[in-house]
Design a protein around this motif. Structure first.
Motif, PDB file in Angstrom:
ATOM      1  N   THR A  35      -4.286   2.945  -3.219  1.00  0.00           N
ATOM      2  CA  THR A  35      -3.113   2.914  -2.334  1.00  0.00           C
ATOM      3  C   THR A  35      -3.346   3.790  -1.104  1.00  0.00           C
ATOM      4  N   THR A  59       0.824  -1.208   0.000  1.00  0.00           N
ATOM      5  CA  THR A  59       0.000   0.000   0.000  1.00  0.00           C
ATOM      6  C   THR A  59       0.861   1.263   0.000  1.00  0.00           C
ATOM      7  N   MET A  82      -6.286  -1.993  -6.740  1.00  0.00           N
ATOM      8  CA  MET A  82      -4.934  -1.691  -7.223  1.00  0.00           C
ATOM      9  C   MET A  82      -4.546  -2.629  -8.358  1.00  0.00           C
ATOM     10  N   SER A 101       3.585   1.241  -2.661  1.00  0.00           N
ATOM     11  CA  SER A 101       3.045   1.560  -3.982  1.00  0.00           C
ATOM     12  C   SER A 101       2.791   3.056  -4.112  1.00  0.00           C
TER      13      SER A 101
END
Length: 475
Positions: free
Chosen positions: A377, A286, A347, A289
């Motif tokens: 994210t 998360t 995502m 990214s």
């Protein structure tokens, strides 16, 4: 010190402000901030050190505590905002370097983007410990002034196209000090708020810092343009007065908490817990990214769609920053693990759509896919942070056991924050390797999709599956 008795206000009336009182009982220069009879008494000593700070004490919090905490939060957000902006500075400078006369390969450009993230991730642990050692106000001053080093070095470096790549990489690495600011800022604000309001305060603090990434990607393309061409040194010069301002405001208006204490053993205890490393792995997906794609996005736009302006690159980081508190709110209602799994699904879908957009050469689809990816994210960042206290609180016994688990959870927050930031290094380097091996970034994107699947499955198996250790608990 003699105090005049006061008559309590009538029911429903607001408490009148009580002027600070100095007295020899607390030493020369000490200022009593709380009204007479408040428990505990809050005293500010020289150097703006607060003695007797206890936000869990209702009397203190309602009379002066909330105002003190809010003032420190606002200034902390500003300082952290600048830290994130400097941390992300090279993400928007790198795609402009060829126009400034630098001859760089794709691999070298991704190195310049990746290294600040790695340095920032490494600095997060020592920055966390700096707050109780030096004081939150004092360390905010120091960390703000440290931003002058990477910004000043950038001003010097970008005016020298003949500079060796090794020196240029070293200058870029200095921007990592901005990444450490997040950890110290979050640790500092955690001391100022009671448990019932800590989540909201930390969410605002984190989101305010994350927005610095979007702000720098918006501002730099605007300020570096001149009649004579690209003036990249302005990208560093614009932050020098802001860093000085943050240091001055922190020095004049923020406070140190004398009673703040971070036990290094909590990090040792957290490091021995398998859930610390499971959550850290998930957080790479998360936050890693978010910071990785934020850093690479302007360069991806320049490489894949060279006719498009870089001034729109900031929208990705902005969407991700705004979505972070929203993810926390959803996690409070639905459970952090469930929201995290949903975030990984979105995502993965966004990444697949980006691959299809590259194949079709469609900029609108590519840009829209990345905005969806950034949105997920940000929400995932908020939901993972919501998971951490829930995981370590599960199955707690008496008050002593709950207090011990809370300290371990705090240690996990620090470790996960540092490990997650490593994603900011891995994603740009993945793009570099993919480009060198296949001539494009599609292979790297497929690997990322697969990793999202593994991370979502891990989250489900450990924290959602009914037959798992957490059973029917909502994590």
């Amino acid at each position: 010190m003699t105090q005049t008795p006061t008559t309590p206000p009538a029911a429903g009336a607001s408490t009148p402000p009580v002027p600070p009182v100095t007295g020899t009982a607390h030493g020369a220069g000490a200022v009593v901030l709380t009204p007479p009879g408040t428990t505990p008494e809050l005293v500010r000593h020289r150097g703006r050190w607060l003695h007797g700070w206890n936000p869990e004490a209702t009397d203190q919090w309602q009379t002066v505590g909330r105002a003190v905490a809010r003032r420190n939060l606002v200034l902390s957000i500003f300082a952290e905002f600048l830290g994130f902006a400097v941390w992300a500075l090279w993400s928007i400078v790198v795609p402009q370097l060829p126009a400034a006369g630098f001859a760089l390969t794709a691999d070298q450009m991704f190195w310049l983007i990746a290294v600040p993230s790695l340095v920032g991730a490494t600095l997060r642990i020592p920055y966390t410990f700096a707050v109780p050692v030096f004081g939150g106000r004092n360390w905010t001053v120091v960390s703000a002034l440290l931003l002058l080093v990477p910004t000043g070095a950038l001003v010097w470096a970008v005016q020298r196209p003949d500079l060796s790549f090794g020196v240029l990489l070293g200058v870029a690495a200095l921007a990592g000090v901005g990444g450490g600011n997040f950890a110290s800022s979050m640790a500092n604000i955690s001391f100022f708020y009671p448990e019932r309001e800590k989540g909201r305060a930390l969410g605002l603090n984190a989101a305010g810092g994350n927005i610095g990434t979007a702000a720098v990607q918006l501002a730099v393309p605007l300020v570096i343009v001149a009649a004579a061409g690209v003036q990249l040194e302005r990208a560093g010069l614009m932050f020098i007065p802001l860093a000085v301002l943050a240091a001055v405001l922190a020095w004049r208006l923020m406070d140190n908490v004398k009673d703040a204490a971070t036990d290094p053993r909590t990090y040792g205890s957290a490091a021995r817990q398998r859930h610390t490393w499971i959550i850290s792995f998930i957080y790479i997906g998360t936050f890693g990214s978010f910071i990785g794609f934020s850093g690479a996005f302007p360069t991806l736009l320049r490489n894949e769609f060279p006719t498009m302006t870089l001034s729109i690159a900031f929208l990705g980081a902005l969407v991700g920053s705004v979505a972070r508190p929203m993810g926390g709110i959803l996690a409070d209602r639905l459970g952090g693990a469930r929201v995290t799994i949903a975030a990984f699904a979105v995502m993965a879908a966004g990444t697949v759509c980006a691959i299809l957009a590259l194949r079709a050469g469609s900029f609108p689809l590519f840009f829209g896919s990345f905005l969806v990816l950034f949105l997920a994210t940000g929400a995932g960042n908020g939901s993972v942070y919501r998971m951490i206290p829930a995981v370590f609180r599960h199955g707690a016994g008496d008050a002593a056991d709950r207090a011990r688990r809370a300290k371990v959870a705090a240690g996990c927050l620090g470790i996960a924050g540092a490990v997650g930031a490593v994603g900011g290094f891995l994603i740009p380097r993945g793009f570099a390797v993919s480009t060198g091996a296949t001539g494009g970034i599609e292979a790297a994107l497929w690997v990322i999709v697969a990793l999202y699947g593994v991370m979502a499955a891990t989250t489900w198996a450990v924290y959602v599956r009914r037959s798992a250790a957490f059973g029917h608990a909502v994590i």
